[in-house]
Scaffold this motif. Sequence first.
Motif, PDB file in Angstrom:
ATOM      1  N   SER A 150       0.861  -1.186   0.000  1.00 49.43           N
ATOM      2  CA  SER A 150       0.000   0.000   0.000  1.00 49.43           C
ATOM      3  C   SER A 150       0.892   1.228   0.000  1.00 49.43           C
ATOM      4  CB  SER A 150      -0.907   0.034   1.238  1.00 49.43           C
ATOM      5  OG  SER A 150      -1.899  -0.958   1.170  1.00 49.43           O
ATOM      6  N   THR A 151       0.349   2.335  -0.493  1.00 50.13           N
ATOM      7  CA  THR A 151       1.110   3.579  -0.489  1.00 50.13           C
ATOM      8  C   THR A 151       0.494   4.576   0.482  1.00 50.13           C
ATOM      9  OG1 THR A 151      -0.183   4.482  -2.326  1.00 50.13           O
ATOM     10  CG2 THR A 151       1.868   3.328  -2.878  1.00 50.13           C
ATOM     11  N   GLY A 152       1.353   5.433   1.015  1.00 52.47           N
ATOM     12  CA  GLY A 152       0.913   6.515   1.882  1.00 52.47           C
ATOM     13  C   GLY A 152       1.634   7.776   1.489  1.00 52.47           C
ATOM     14  N   GLU A 153       1.041   8.905   1.762  1.00 54.36           N
ATOM     15  CA  GLU A 153       1.694  10.169   1.442  1.00 54.36           C
ATOM     16  C   GLU A 153       1.592  11.127   2.614  1.00 54.36           C
ATOM     17  OE1 GLU A 153      -0.885  13.027  -1.077  1.00 54.36           O
ATOM     18  OE2 GLU A 153      -1.180  11.052  -1.979  1.00 54.36           O
ATOM     19  N   ALA A 154       2.635  11.948   2.763  1.00 53.86           N
ATOM     20  CA  ALA A 154       2.683  12.918   3.851  1.00 53.86           C
ATOM     21  C   ALA A 154       3.784  13.916   3.556  1.00 53.86           C
ATOM     22  CB  ALA A 154       2.921  12.222   5.191  1.00 53.86           C
ATOM     23  N   THR A 155       3.902  14.900   4.412  1.00 53.60           N
ATOM     24  CA  THR A 155       4.878  15.966   4.182  1.00 53.60           C
ATOM     25  C   THR A 155       6.275  15.620   4.697  1.00 53.60           C
ATOM     26  OG1 THR A 155       4.098  17.011   6.221  1.00 53.60           O
ATOM     27  CG2 THR A 155       3.141  17.779   4.154  1.00 53.60           C
ATOM     28  N   SER A 156       6.451  14.421   5.238  1.00 50.82           N
ATOM     29  CA  SER A 156       7.782  13.928   5.605  1.00 50.82           C
ATOM     30  C   SER A 156       7.847  12.450   5.279  1.00 50.82           C
ATOM     31  CB  SER A 156       8.073  14.147   7.094  1.00 50.82           C
ATOM     32  OG  SER A 156       7.319  13.246   7.885  1.00 50.82           O
ATOM     33  N   LYS A 157       9.064  11.927   5.044  1.00 48.99           N
ATOM     34  CA  LYS A 157       9.202  10.509   4.724  1.00 48.99           C
ATOM     35  C   LYS A 157       8.719   9.636   5.877  1.00 48.99           C
ATOM     36  CE  LYS A 157      13.087  10.974   1.494  1.00 48.99           C
ATOM     37  NZ  LYS A 157      14.502  10.622   1.225  1.00 48.99           N
ATOM     38  N   ARG A 158       9.044  10.047   7.085  1.00 49.86           N
ATOM     39  CA  ARG A 158       8.649   9.253   8.253  1.00 49.86           C
ATOM     40  C   ARG A 158       7.127   9.149   8.364  1.00 49.86           C
ATOM     41  NH1 ARG A 158      10.405  10.527  14.542  1.00 49.86           N
ATOM     42  NH2 ARG A 158       9.291   8.788  15.490  1.00 49.86           N
ATOM     43  N   ALA A 159       6.454  10.287   8.191  1.00 52.26           N
ATOM     44  CA  ALA A 159       4.996  10.280   8.283  1.00 52.26           C
ATOM     45  C   ALA A 159       4.380   9.490   7.129  1.00 52.26           C
ATOM     46  CB  ALA A 159       4.465  11.707   8.297  1.00 52.26           C
ATOM     47  N   ALA A 160       4.992   9.568   5.941  1.00 52.58           N
ATOM     48  CA  ALA A 160       4.478   8.821   4.791  1.00 52.58           C
ATOM     49  C   ALA A 160       4.645   7.317   5.007  1.00 52.58           C
ATOM     50  CB  ALA A 160       5.192   9.255   3.516  1.00 52.58           C
ATOM     51  N   GLU A 161       5.750   6.905   5.622  1.00 54.73           N
ATOM     52  CA  GLU A 161       5.951   5.491   5.946  1.00 54.73           C
ATOM     53  C   GLU A 161       4.878   5.016   6.922  1.00 54.73           C
ATOM     54  OE1 GLU A 161       9.897   5.241   7.433  1.00 54.73           O
ATOM     55  OE2 GLU A 161      10.840   5.208   5.439  1.00 54.73           O
ATOM     56  N   GLN A 162       4.597   5.845   7.928  1.00 57.76           N
ATOM     57  CA  GLN A 162       3.560   5.482   8.897  1.00 57.76           C
ATOM     58  C   GLN A 162       2.198   5.379   8.222  1.00 57.76           C
ATOM     59  OE1 GLN A 162       3.794   4.530  11.947  1.00 57.76           O
ATOM     60  NE2 GLN A 162       5.831   5.159  12.616  1.00 57.76           N
ATOM     61  N   ALA A 163       1.924   6.309   7.314  1.00 58.30           N
ATOM     62  CA  ALA A 163       0.641   6.281   6.603  1.00 58.30           C
ATOM     63  C   ALA A 163       0.518   5.017   5.760  1.00 58.30           C
ATOM     64  CB  ALA A 163       0.502   7.527   5.732  1.00 58.30           C
ATOM     65  N   ALA A 164       1.586   4.664   5.058  1.00 60.30           N
ATOM     66  CA  ALA A 164       1.569   3.460   4.229  1.00 60.30           C
ATOM     67  C   ALA A 164       1.395   2.209   5.090  1.00 60.30           C
ATOM     68  CB  ALA A 164       2.857   3.367   3.417  1.00 60.30           C
TER      69      ALA A 164
END
Length: 226
Positions: free
Chosen positions: A202-216
């Motif tokens: 699954s993919t996630g997106e956010a304004t930082s890599k760390r937050a995007a990893e958590q979202a994914a």
Amino acid sequence: MKTARELAAFEARLGHSFSDPALLIRALTHSSISTEQRPSNERLEFLGDRVLGLVMAQALMQGDRKAAEGQLAPRFNALVRKETCAEIAREIGLGEVLRLGKSERMTGGRRKLALLGDGLEAVIAALYLDAGLEVAREVILRLWGDRLDRVADDARDAKTVLQEWAQAQGMAPPTYKVEGRTGPDHAPVFVIRATLPDGRSSTGEATSKRAAEQAAARILLDEVTR
């Protein structure tokens, strides 16, 4: 340009009819189409973020009078993060009424997490300025719904929980890969894919890599544990 009918339909979904329609128009105006005579929603976004934070902080303290600060902080972050705001913005069709420049419209701006999240914060500020804190609080709590009841689980570190789940299934830990990056250097949006050894991802997106990893990780965890 959005018609009066479209804006009225959005107000109905939001649950508030603006006494000053200009506030709503400004809240929906992205910087890609703003001018000196038609200011963007950026200042409202700044205010709305603070209004949302106050409402959620108070709701959390009232909802769990025994929770320590260390328990409340991650719950608060889960409720006010950009992903949550964007999710709610999608539920009320905010993207349909955003006023965007041609470039943003052509690149899917109505679906972008950052634009939706920022837009909702701006609308919250417009609510506050139009009708006061109590009305803004009422609308916010209604839109967030049972997220307040579920937030203790939602606030868990999704990457850690997903890794523990994978190990319990006899798998190696999931991997994370940057799939893309959009936006200017001062406000980037990262798209990251989380992948399990069996190929599910699954993919996630956010304004930082760390937050995007958590979202994914959070999205993938929801999918594999249904």
